[in-house]
Design a protein around this motif. Structure first.
Motif, short mmCIF file in Angstrom:
data_model
loop_
_atom_site.label_atom_id
_atom_site.label_comp_id
_atom_site.label_asym_id
_atom_site.label_seq_id
_atom_site.Cartn_x
_atom_site.Cartn_y
_atom_site.Cartn_z
N GLU A 135 -51.56 97.68 48.22
CA GLU A 135 -52.82 97.41 48.89
C GLU A 135 -53.94 97.08 47.90
OE1 GLU A 135 -52.48 101.90 48.30
OE2 GLU A 135 -51.21 100.26 49.00
N ARG A 136 -53.77 97.48 46.64
CA ARG A 136 -54.80 97.17 45.65
C ARG A 136 -54.85 95.68 45.32
NH1 ARG A 136 -55.25 101.78 40.97
NH2 ARG A 136 -56.27 103.35 42.25
N LEU A 137 -53.79 94.96 45.62
CA LEU A 137 -53.75 93.52 45.40
C LEU A 137 -53.88 92.73 46.69
CD1 LEU A 137 -50.88 93.30 42.75
CD2 LEU A 137 -53.32 92.97 42.36
N CYS A 138 -54.03 93.42 47.82
CA CYS A 138 -54.10 92.74 49.11
C CYS A 138 -55.40 92.99 49.85
CB CYS A 138 -52.92 93.16 50.00
SG CYS A 138 -51.30 92.74 49.32
N GLU A 139 -56.04 94.13 49.64
CA GLU A 139 -57.25 94.47 50.37
C GLU A 139 -58.49 93.93 49.65
OE1 GLU A 139 -57.38 98.64 50.92
OE2 GLU A 139 -55.70 98.70 52.34
N LYS A 140 -59.50 93.57 50.44
CA LYS A 140 -60.75 93.07 49.88
C LYS A 140 -61.46 94.18 49.10
CE LYS A 140 -61.62 89.73 53.58
NZ LYS A 140 -62.60 89.30 54.62
N GLY A 141 -62.21 93.77 48.10
CA GLY A 141 -62.98 94.75 47.35
C GLY A 141 -63.21 94.31 45.92
N LEU A 173 -62.20 90.52 45.00
CA LEU A 173 -60.95 90.06 45.59
C LEU A 173 -61.18 89.77 47.06
CD1 LEU A 173 -57.44 91.43 44.81
CD2 LEU A 173 -58.07 91.08 47.17
N LEU A 174 -60.88 88.54 47.48
CA LEU A 174 -61.12 88.12 48.86
C LEU A 174 -59.91 88.36 49.76
CD1 LEU A 174 -63.03 84.78 48.21
CD2 LEU A 174 -63.97 87.05 48.61
N GLU A 175 -58.72 88.07 49.25
CA GLU A 175 -57.51 88.28 50.03
C GLU A 175 -56.31 88.28 49.09
OE1 GLU A 175 -56.58 85.13 52.70
OE2 GLU A 175 -57.23 83.54 51.35
N GLY A 176 -55.19 88.76 49.60
CA GLY A 176 -53.96 88.78 48.82
C GLY A 176 -52.77 89.02 49.72
N ARG A 177 -51.61 88.58 49.27
CA ARG A 177 -50.38 88.79 50.05
C ARG A 177 -49.18 88.79 49.12
NH1 ARG A 177 -51.71 83.33 51.15
NH2 ARG A 177 -50.05 81.84 50.62
N HIS A 178 -48.11 89.42 49.58
CA HIS A 178 -46.88 89.49 48.80
C HIS A 178 -46.13 88.17 48.90
CE1 HIS A 178 -42.57 90.69 48.21
NE2 HIS A 178 -43.13 91.16 47.11
#
Length: 332
Positions: free
Chosen positions: A132-138, A155-160
């Motif tokens: 979630e640290r690479l997928c959630e905004k923040g 970070l705006l967005e991320g996905r596996h």
């Protein structure tokens, strides 16, 4: 007899200036329709069209991660906004590695390997167990290879994507060229930011390293001495400090067969400080041996079986000595 002189013309308030002027009221105000006039339909249509065009431009710029146009009022508010300085203090260089942010408050999330597509997505090889640290905004932190300390980035967005690879979108990166410039950079998170998926009995490595270790009860047949260090403050005999964590997967290739180990540095030097050859002992991080972890007090209480603390070892680092090469033979 003298008579008082009557006030004549000249400076100063006269009797006519002392009287307040009456405010005139419009007796026809109740019958006026000036404030009830509707806008001209054509002007209202133009304003609505301009607002719609502006909304479309802002949405298009947000999708492409471009600069969003703002009005003068917003610009003035941004200029007046003061930047928060001295948010993080750089620690003493004698206690950290200035080129390794993990030694002064950061946790590595992954390395940027390149760009993906043409809209500014970047590929990250993750090293964290919390996706979630690479997928959630923040707010995250990024460190370029030519820089010493990380800087903030949103970070705006991320996905596996595949395996340990993730696709991440960062603010300000809108095309492939900008994404490729970040190749080799490393993403970090602050160690003070705990992941949301942690249970009550789960801890980060950074939270455990450096904690003091005390005995929860007597160790074997040894009696606790009255003058033992820390015996009165936290209720147990001082054992040492946690110098590191040895993960189970590093000791055993079979998943679920081993346990994580606490690497405890025993005090062998002068005045209880570690000597140049620290003696270490490994304690299994299981509830029977480590019944309590108190992060607020910075203490870990252990109840090891008899003889476990005697199994000490010394970590030896390999030193490579570079010597001079023999002179080259001259060709005859």
């Amino acid at each position: 007899s003298a008579r008082a002189a009557a006030p004549g013309p000249g400076p100063g308030p006269g009797p006519q200036q002392k009287q307040k002027r009456k405010k005139k009221k419009n007796k026809y105000a109740n019958f006026s329709k000036a404030d009830k006039l509707e806008k001209d339909p054509f002007d209202a249509l133009i304003e609505e069209s301009e607002a719609k065009v502006k909304e479309i431009e802002v949405d298009k710029a947000r999708r492409r991660n471009k600069k969003i146009p703002v009005d003068e009022a917003t610009l003035a508010a941004q200029r007046e906004e003061t930047r928060e300085r001295d948010k993080y203090q750089f620690p003493d260089l004698s206690t950290i590695d200035p080129y390794d942010p993990t030694t002064y408050g950061y946790t590595e999330l992954g390395s940027i390997t390149g760009a993906h597509g043409v809209h500014g997505l970047i590929k990250v090889a993750a090293v964290t167990q919390f996706a979630e640290r690479l997928c959630e905004k923040g707010v995250r932190h990024i460190k370029a290879p030519s820089r010493r300390s990380p800087r903030e980035v949103r970070l705006l967005e991320g996905r596996h994507r595949l395996g340990d690879e993730y696709l991440v979108k960062l603010k300000g990166i809108g095309d492939r060229d900008s994404a490729n410039k970040l190749r080799g950079s490393v993403l970090y998170a602050r160690q003070t930011e705990r992941p949301k998926g942690l249970a009550d009995d789960e801890y980060l490595i950074a939270e455990l390293v450096g904690l003091e270790v005390f005995l929860a009860d007597g160790y074997g047949d040894d009696e606790q001495s009255e003058d033992s260090e820390g015996s009165g403050a936290l209720g147990g005999k001082f054992v040492g400090r946690i110098g590191g964590i040895v993960l189970a997967e590093d000791m055993c290739a079979v998943p679920g067969l081993g346990h994580d180990m606490l690497e405890v540095v025993l005090p062998r030097g002068r005045a209880g400080s570690p000597s140049w050859k620290d003696e270490l002992v490994l304690l299994p991080f299981v509830p029977d041996i480590v019944p309590k972890v108190d992060l607020k007090e910075g203490a870990v209480y252990v109840s090891p079986p008899q003889g476990l603390l005697d199994l000490t070892y010394i970590k030896e680092e390999k030193v490579r000595i570079k010597g001079f090469l023999p002179p080259a033979k001259e060709d005859a």
